[in-house]
Design a protein around this motif. Structure first.
Motif, PDB file in Angstrom:
ATOM      1  N   PRO A   1       0.827  -1.208   0.000  1.00  0.00           N
ATOM      2  CA  PRO A   1       0.000   0.000   0.000  1.00  0.00           C
ATOM      3  C   PRO A   1       0.863   1.260   0.000  1.00  0.00           C
ATOM      4  CG  PRO A   1      -0.026  -1.023   2.160  1.00  0.00           C
ATOM      5  CD  PRO A   1       0.733  -1.944   1.262  1.00  0.00           C
ATOM      6  N   VAL A   2       0.452   2.247  -0.788  1.00  0.00           N
ATOM      7  CA  VAL A   2       1.129   3.540  -0.862  1.00  0.00           C
ATOM      8  C   VAL A   2       0.067   4.635  -0.985  1.00  0.00           C
ATOM      9  CG1 VAL A   2       3.258   2.705  -1.940  1.00  0.00           C
ATOM     10  CG2 VAL A   2       1.369   3.436  -3.378  1.00  0.00           C
ATOM     11  N   ILE A   3       0.505   5.869  -0.786  1.00  0.00           N
ATOM     12  CA  ILE A   3      -0.358   7.016  -1.039  1.00  0.00           C
ATOM     13  C   ILE A   3      -0.015   7.523  -2.431  1.00  0.00           C
ATOM     14  CG2 ILE A   3      -1.014   9.328  -0.304  1.00  0.00           C
ATOM     15  CD1 ILE A   3       0.030   8.557   2.507  1.00  0.00           C
ATOM     16  N   VAL A   4      -0.999   7.550  -3.309  1.00  0.00           N
ATOM     17  CA  VAL A   4      -0.786   8.008  -4.674  1.00  0.00           C
ATOM     18  C   VAL A   4      -1.291   9.440  -4.778  1.00  0.00           C
ATOM     19  CG1 VAL A   4      -1.350   7.612  -7.100  1.00  0.00           C
ATOM     20  CG2 VAL A   4      -1.045   5.670  -5.561  1.00  0.00           C
ATOM     21  N   ASP A   5      -0.441  10.322  -5.293  1.00  0.00           N
ATOM     22  CA  ASP A   5      -0.782  11.736  -5.442  1.00  0.00           C
ATOM     23  C   ASP A   5      -1.014  12.030  -6.924  1.00  0.00           C
ATOM     24  OD1 ASP A   5      -0.797  14.517  -5.669  1.00  0.00           O
ATOM     25  OD2 ASP A   5       0.525  14.746  -3.946  1.00  0.00           O
ATOM     26  N   VAL A   6      -2.256  12.416  -7.249  1.00  0.00           N
ATOM     27  CA  VAL A   6      -2.603  12.793  -8.614  1.00  0.00           C
ATOM     28  C   VAL A   6      -3.064  14.244  -8.582  1.00  0.00           C
ATOM     29  CG1 VAL A   6      -4.059  12.318 -10.614  1.00  0.00           C
ATOM     30  CG2 VAL A   6      -3.354  10.443  -9.125  1.00  0.00           C
ATOM     31  N   ASP A   7      -2.225  15.143  -9.049  1.00  0.00           N
ATOM     32  CA  ASP A   7      -2.550  16.578  -9.073  1.00  0.00           C
ATOM     33  C   ASP A   7      -2.986  17.095  -7.709  1.00  0.00           C
ATOM     34  OD1 ASP A   7      -1.964  16.651 -11.796  1.00  0.00           O
ATOM     35  OD2 ASP A   7      -4.025  16.159 -12.349  1.00  0.00           O
ATOM     36  N   GLY A   8      -2.299  16.693  -6.647  1.00  0.00           N
ATOM     37  CA  GLY A   8      -2.598  17.170  -5.297  1.00  0.00           C
ATOM     38  C   GLY A   8      -3.701  16.402  -4.584  1.00  0.00           C
TER      39      GLY A   8
ATOM     40  N   ASP B   1       1.756   6.280   8.403  1.00  0.00           N
ATOM     41  CA  ASP B   1       2.562   6.937   7.377  1.00  0.00           C
ATOM     42  C   ASP B   1       3.020   5.938   6.325  1.00  0.00           C
ATOM     43  OD1 ASP B   1       2.355   9.361   8.638  1.00  0.00           O
ATOM     44  OD2 ASP B   1       4.179   9.081   9.815  1.00  0.00           O
ATOM     45  N   LEU B   2       2.763   6.300   5.090  1.00  0.00           N
ATOM     46  CA  LEU B   2       3.202   5.496   3.951  1.00  0.00           C
ATOM     47  C   LEU B   2       3.914   6.411   2.961  1.00  0.00           C
ATOM     48  CD1 LEU B   2       0.029   3.332   3.256  1.00  0.00           C
ATOM     49  CD2 LEU B   2       2.176   2.537   4.193  1.00  0.00           C
ATOM     50  N   PRO B   3       4.739   5.842   2.083  1.00  0.00           N
ATOM     51  CA  PRO B   3       5.391   6.667   1.065  1.00  0.00           C
ATOM     52  C   PRO B   3       4.360   7.271   0.101  1.00  0.00           C
ATOM     53  CG  PRO B   3       6.192   4.400   0.968  1.00  0.00           C
ATOM     54  CD  PRO B   3       5.157   4.457   2.024  1.00  0.00           C
ATOM     55  N   ILE B   4       4.673   8.453  -0.388  1.00  0.00           N
ATOM     56  CA  ILE B   4       3.806   9.123  -1.351  1.00  0.00           C
ATOM     57  C   ILE B   4       4.432   8.958  -2.734  1.00  0.00           C
ATOM     58  CG2 ILE B   4       2.856  11.341  -2.091  1.00  0.00           C
ATOM     59  CD1 ILE B   4       2.926  12.159   0.878  1.00  0.00           C
ATOM     60  N   VAL B   5       3.629   8.457  -3.657  1.00  0.00           N
ATOM     61  CA  VAL B   5       4.076   8.249  -5.039  1.00  0.00           C
ATOM     62  C   VAL B   5       3.308   9.209  -5.925  1.00  0.00           C
ATOM     63  CG1 VAL B   5       4.210   6.602  -6.928  1.00  0.00           C
ATOM     64  CG2 VAL B   5       4.567   5.811  -4.601  1.00  0.00           C
ATOM     65  N   ASP B   6       4.027  10.084  -6.621  1.00  0.00           N
ATOM     66  CA  ASP B   6       3.389  11.006  -7.548  1.00  0.00           C
ATOM     67  C   ASP B   6       3.092  10.282  -8.854  1.00  0.00           C
ATOM     68  OD1 ASP B   6       3.485  13.201  -5.847  1.00  0.00           O
ATOM     69  OD2 ASP B   6       5.526  13.699  -6.472  1.00  0.00           O
ATOM     70  N   MET B   7       1.883  10.461  -9.348  1.00  0.00           N
ATOM     71  CA  MET B   7       1.512   9.859 -10.614  1.00  0.00           C
ATOM     72  C   MET B   7       1.480  10.961 -11.656  1.00  0.00           C
ATOM     73  SD  MET B   7      -1.707   7.442 -11.515  1.00  0.00           S
ATOM     74  CE  MET B   7      -1.101   6.123 -10.501  1.00  0.00           C
ATOM     75  N   LYS B   8       2.238  10.789 -12.713  1.00  0.00           N
ATOM     76  CA  LYS B   8       2.326  11.800 -13.761  1.00  0.00           C
ATOM     77  C   LYS B   8       1.629  11.306 -15.006  1.00  0.00           C
ATOM     78  CE  LYS B   8       6.693  13.345 -11.955  1.00  0.00           C
ATOM     79  NZ  LYS B   8       8.050  12.923 -11.889  1.00  0.00           N
ATOM     80  N   GLU B   9       1.098  12.250 -15.737  1.00  0.00           N
ATOM     81  CA  GLU B   9       0.444  11.933 -17.007  1.00  0.00           C
ATOM     82  C   GLU B   9       1.498  11.528 -18.036  1.00  0.00           C
ATOM     83  OE1 GLU B   9      -2.840  11.962 -17.799  1.00  0.00           O
ATOM     84  OE2 GLU B   9      -3.306  12.406 -15.725  1.00  0.00           O
ATOM     85  N   SER B  10       1.119  10.686 -18.954  1.00  0.00           N
ATOM     86  CA  SER B  10       1.999  10.356 -20.065  1.00  0.00           C
ATOM     87  C   SER B  10       1.382  10.920 -21.322  1.00  0.00           C
ATOM     88  CB  SER B  10       2.179   8.846 -20.171  1.00  0.00           C
ATOM     89  OG  SER B  10       0.953   8.222 -20.424  1.00  0.00           O
ATOM     90  N   ASP B  11       2.126  11.688 -22.054  1.00  0.00           N
ATOM     91  CA  ASP B  11       1.601  12.292 -23.297  1.00  0.00           C
ATOM     92  C   ASP B  11       2.392  11.813 -24.492  1.00  0.00           C
ATOM     93  OD1 ASP B  11      -0.372  13.793 -22.021  1.00  0.00           O
ATOM     94  OD2 ASP B  11       1.082  15.336 -21.491  1.00  0.00           O
TER      95      ASP B  11
END
Length: 151
Positions: free
Chosen positions: A69-76, A141-151
């Motif tokens: 399990p992780v925390i996924v950050d999508v645009d905040g 507390d878990l790590p935060i993983v930023d998810m970025k768009e792919s274009d």
């Protein structure tokens, strides 16, 4: 969506949080089973059936935490998800072949990640629901993983 690899410190942090949460869940499951055994010894049939049904439902809903399990950050906007499942989707929906967009949707009860994908006339949506609230509370507390768009 592009996901970065987890570091060894983050993996250790996930393992520690997951083990502590699973120990608590196992203790809660054991407590519910003991209460069910104690209630089965009672004589009042109506009371016994109603309570046993409720306890059985509670026991069924308590599931141990699997995956990473992780925390996924999508645009905040943050959501708790299984990293392994996200990584598998990232591999299967190859950005060189599929065009993808990602967003987080919330209702009163649940939050979920929506992945829209398309290629030529092929398209679809995938919804990944957030971990149950009792698991989120136990994980801490878990790590935060930023998810970025792919274009």
């Amino acid at each position: 969506m592009l996901l970065r690899a987890l570091t060894s410190d983050e993996l250790a942090e996930i393992k520690t949080a997951k083990n502590a949460a699973n120990k608590f869940i196992q203790a809660k499951q054991k407590e519910i089973k003991e209460r069910m055994i104690a209630i089965q010894k009672q004589d009042d049939l109506l009371f016994k059936k109603a309570i046993l049904d409720k306890l059985a439902k509670n026991l069924e809903q308590l599931k141990p935490i699997k995956g990473r399990p992780v925390i996924v950050d999508v645009d905040g906007d943050r959501i708790y998800l299984d990293y392994d499942l996200l990584k598998k989707l990232d591999r299967n929906l190859n950005p060189r072949i599929w065009h993808r967009t990602v967003c987080v949707a919330r209702t009163f009860e649940k939050a979920y990640l929506i992945i829209h994908y398309h290629r030529d006339e092929h398209y679809g949506d995938i919804e990944l629901y957030e971990l149950p609230s009792y698991q989120i509370e136990l994980l801490g507390d878990l790590p935060i993983v930023d998810m970025k768009e792919s274009d």
